[in-house]
Design an enzyme around this catalytic site. Structure first.
Site, PDB file in Angstrom:
ATOM      1  N   ASP A  11       0.879  -1.177   0.000  1.00 42.65           N
ATOM      2  CA  ASP A  11       0.000   0.000   0.000  1.00 42.65           C
ATOM      3  C   ASP A  11       0.911   1.220   0.000  1.00 42.65           C
ATOM      4  OD1 ASP A  11      -2.451   1.561   0.416  1.00 42.65           O
ATOM      5  OD2 ASP A  11      -1.723   1.889   2.438  1.00 42.65           O
ATOM      6  N   SER A  12       0.301   2.398  -0.236  1.00 43.59           N
ATOM      7  CA  SER A  12       1.064   3.638  -0.158  1.00 43.59           C
ATOM      8  C   SER A  12       1.597   3.870   1.256  1.00 43.59           C
ATOM      9  CB  SER A  12       0.170   4.813  -0.546  1.00 43.59           C
ATOM     10  OG  SER A  12      -0.866   4.939   0.412  1.00 43.59           O
ATOM     11  N   TYR A  43      -0.683   8.605  -2.152  1.00 43.30           N
ATOM     12  CA  TYR A  43      -0.723   8.338  -3.588  1.00 43.30           C
ATOM     13  C   TYR A  43      -1.892   9.083  -4.252  1.00 43.30           C
ATOM     14  CZ  TYR A  43       2.569   4.297  -3.650  1.00 43.30           C
ATOM     15  OH  TYR A  43       3.669   3.481  -3.600  1.00 43.30           O
ATOM     16  N   CYS A  74      -4.419  -1.316  -1.980  1.00 46.75           N
ATOM     17  CA  CYS A  74      -4.544   0.129  -2.137  1.00 46.75           C
ATOM     18  C   CYS A  74      -5.461   0.391  -3.334  1.00 46.75           C
ATOM     19  CB  CYS A  74      -3.155   0.717  -2.389  1.00 46.75           C
ATOM     20  SG  CYS A  74      -3.136   2.481  -2.734  1.00 46.75           S
ATOM     21  N   GLU A 152      -1.255   8.005   8.805  1.00 51.84           N
ATOM     22  CA  GLU A 152       0.199   7.849   8.696  1.00 51.84           C
ATOM     23  C   GLU A 152       0.909   8.404   9.936  1.00 51.84           C
ATOM     24  OE1 GLU A 152       2.115   6.232   6.364  1.00 51.84           O
ATOM     25  OE2 GLU A 152       0.239   5.525   5.503  1.00 51.84           O
ATOM     26  N   CYS A 184     -10.909   3.615   0.528  1.00 54.86           N
ATOM     27  CA  CYS A 184      -9.461   3.808   0.694  1.00 54.86           C
ATOM     28  C   CYS A 184      -9.079   2.945   1.882  1.00 54.86           C
ATOM     29  CB  CYS A 184      -9.158   5.278   0.982  1.00 54.86           C
ATOM     30  SG  CYS A 184      -7.470   5.577   1.540  1.00 54.86           S
ATOM     31  N   THR A 185      -8.000   2.188   1.745  1.00 54.50           N
ATOM     32  CA  THR A 185      -7.678   1.221   2.800  1.00 54.50           C
ATOM     33  C   THR A 185      -7.178   1.877   4.088  1.00 54.50           C
ATOM     34  OG1 THR A 185      -5.500   0.870   1.776  1.00 54.50           O
ATOM     35  CG2 THR A 185      -7.259  -0.672   1.193  1.00 54.50           C
ATOM     36  N   HIS A 186      -6.901   3.170   4.040  1.00 52.44           N
ATOM     37  CA  HIS A 186      -6.561   3.865   5.285  1.00 52.44           C
ATOM     38  C   HIS A 186      -7.805   4.152   6.142  1.00 52.44           C
ATOM     39  CE1 HIS A 186      -2.671   4.722   3.348  1.00 52.44           C
ATOM     40  NE2 HIS A 186      -2.226   5.177   4.498  1.00 52.44           N
TER      41      HIS A 186
HETATM   42  N1  DGL Z   1      -4.620   3.494   1.011  1.00 51.25           N
HETATM   43  C1  DGL Z   1      -4.767   3.976  -0.274  1.00 51.25           C
HETATM   44  C2  DGL Z   1      -6.040   3.619  -0.984  1.00 51.25           C
HETATM   45  O1  DGL Z   1      -6.652   2.620  -0.686  1.00 51.25           O
HETATM   46  C3  DGL Z   1      -4.185   5.291  -0.714  1.00 51.25           C
HETATM   47  C4  DGL Z   1      -4.149   6.446   0.175  1.00 51.25           C
HETATM   48  C5  DGL Z   1      -3.197   7.480  -0.389  1.00 51.25           C
HETATM   49  O2  DGL Z   1      -2.006   7.212  -0.348  1.00 51.25           O
HETATM   50  O3  DGL Z   1      -3.671   8.524  -0.880  1.00 51.25           O
HETATM   51  O4  DGL Z   1      -6.451   4.286  -1.901  1.00 51.25           O
END
Ligand code: DGL
Length: 265
Positions: A11-12, A43, A74, A152, A184-186
């Site tokens: 992931d990012s 990202y 991601c 983060e 978004c996985t975050h």
């Molecule tokens: N975790 C990521 C996603 O699922 C990207 C978040 C990012 O780096 O902008 O899109």
């Protein structure tokens, strides 16, 4: 490479840990190597070329480590680079996209909220899926960009988080959504706050369980699933501070992990 080879996940940054958690449950005998590109996060605002170049270097790193399959944990990297990765590498590449389809099938109000990055909303996957349901379901989109940076930093609750989530969830409530897709996985790190702010009657969904099942399906149907491993390993690499990754991973995953340190990709 054989069925005992590890599964690569990236992931990012730390967001993919929300996917890794489900993979660990679904695939209890597999070894895993996780790469967090925290140095280059987020990202979301980056160009397709940029995200593709970063993804390519990470997949190469995982392939060099002997991974038998790579999971892009991601949404943004999948949107930008999944086709290129499938073309350039021999190992199976699993991508993920926001859970728009299940939300559109389940909604009663026919209004669905989607929280994701701009890169994900720009991508072909999201456009194709949302176009299919457009006639019957209104999608309300929000780019909750601050959440990636907060995650983060390891900040998952408190006044700052509450205020940001209210800013993005309030317009969704006004639009009568009954489902909010975490695209978004975050974002699943903030699920308790999102649920509280959304209130009763709004379901929060993400794609992590679905992608874990998809990965398992590919491994089973290609005879590459490992079924015995008394001491499986979960190795974590970061392009930024491994200490931060270690702190979050140990708190979030229900399993012992090894922090292998910092890697420059
Ligand atoms: N975790 C990521 C996603 O699922 C990207 C978040 C990012 O780096 O902008 O899109």
């Amino acid at each position: 490479m054989n069925e005992n080879s590890p599964i690569g996940v990236f992931d990012s940054g730390i967001g993919g840990l929300t996917v890794l958690r489900e993979l660990l449950v679904e695939l209890p005998d597999e070894d895993f190597i996780y790469f967090a590109d925290s140095k280059n996060a987020p990202y979301g605002p980056r160009t397709v070329e940029d995200v593709t170049a970063l993804s390519s270097r990470i997949v190469q790193f995982l392939v060099d480590k002997g991974c038998k399959i790579v999971v892009i944990a991601c949404n943004t990297a999948t949107a930008a680079a999944v086709y290129a990765m499938r073309k350039d590498f021999k190992v199976p590449i699993v991508g993920l996209e926001p859970a728009v389809k299940p939300a559109c099938l389940k909604t009663r109000t026919r209004h669905v909220g989607v929280l994701a990055t701009e890169g994900t909303f720009r991508g072909a996957h999201f456009k194709n899926t949302s176009d299919k349901y457009r006639k019957y379901v209104s999608l309300h989109l929000e780019i909750a960009k601050e959440l990636v940076e907060l995650a983060e930093r390891g900040v998952f609750s408190g006044n700052e988080v509450d205020a940001i989530i209210e800013k993005y969830v309030a317009p969704l409530k006004q639009n009568n959504v009954d489902h909010i897709v975490l695209g978004c996985t975050h974002y699943p790190f903030f699920r308790p706050v999102i649920e509280r702010v959304a209130g009763d009657g709004i379901k929060i969904i993400d794609s992590s369980e679905a992608i874990a099942r998809r990965t398992k399906d590919i491994l089973m149907t290609t005879n590459m699933m490992r079924t015995e491993n008394p001491h499986r390993t979960v190795s974590l690499y970061s392009s930024d501070s491994p200490e931060k990754l270690s702190l979050i991973a140990n708190a979030y995953l229900h399993e012992q992990v090894t922090i292998e340190g910092n890697v420059n990709i």
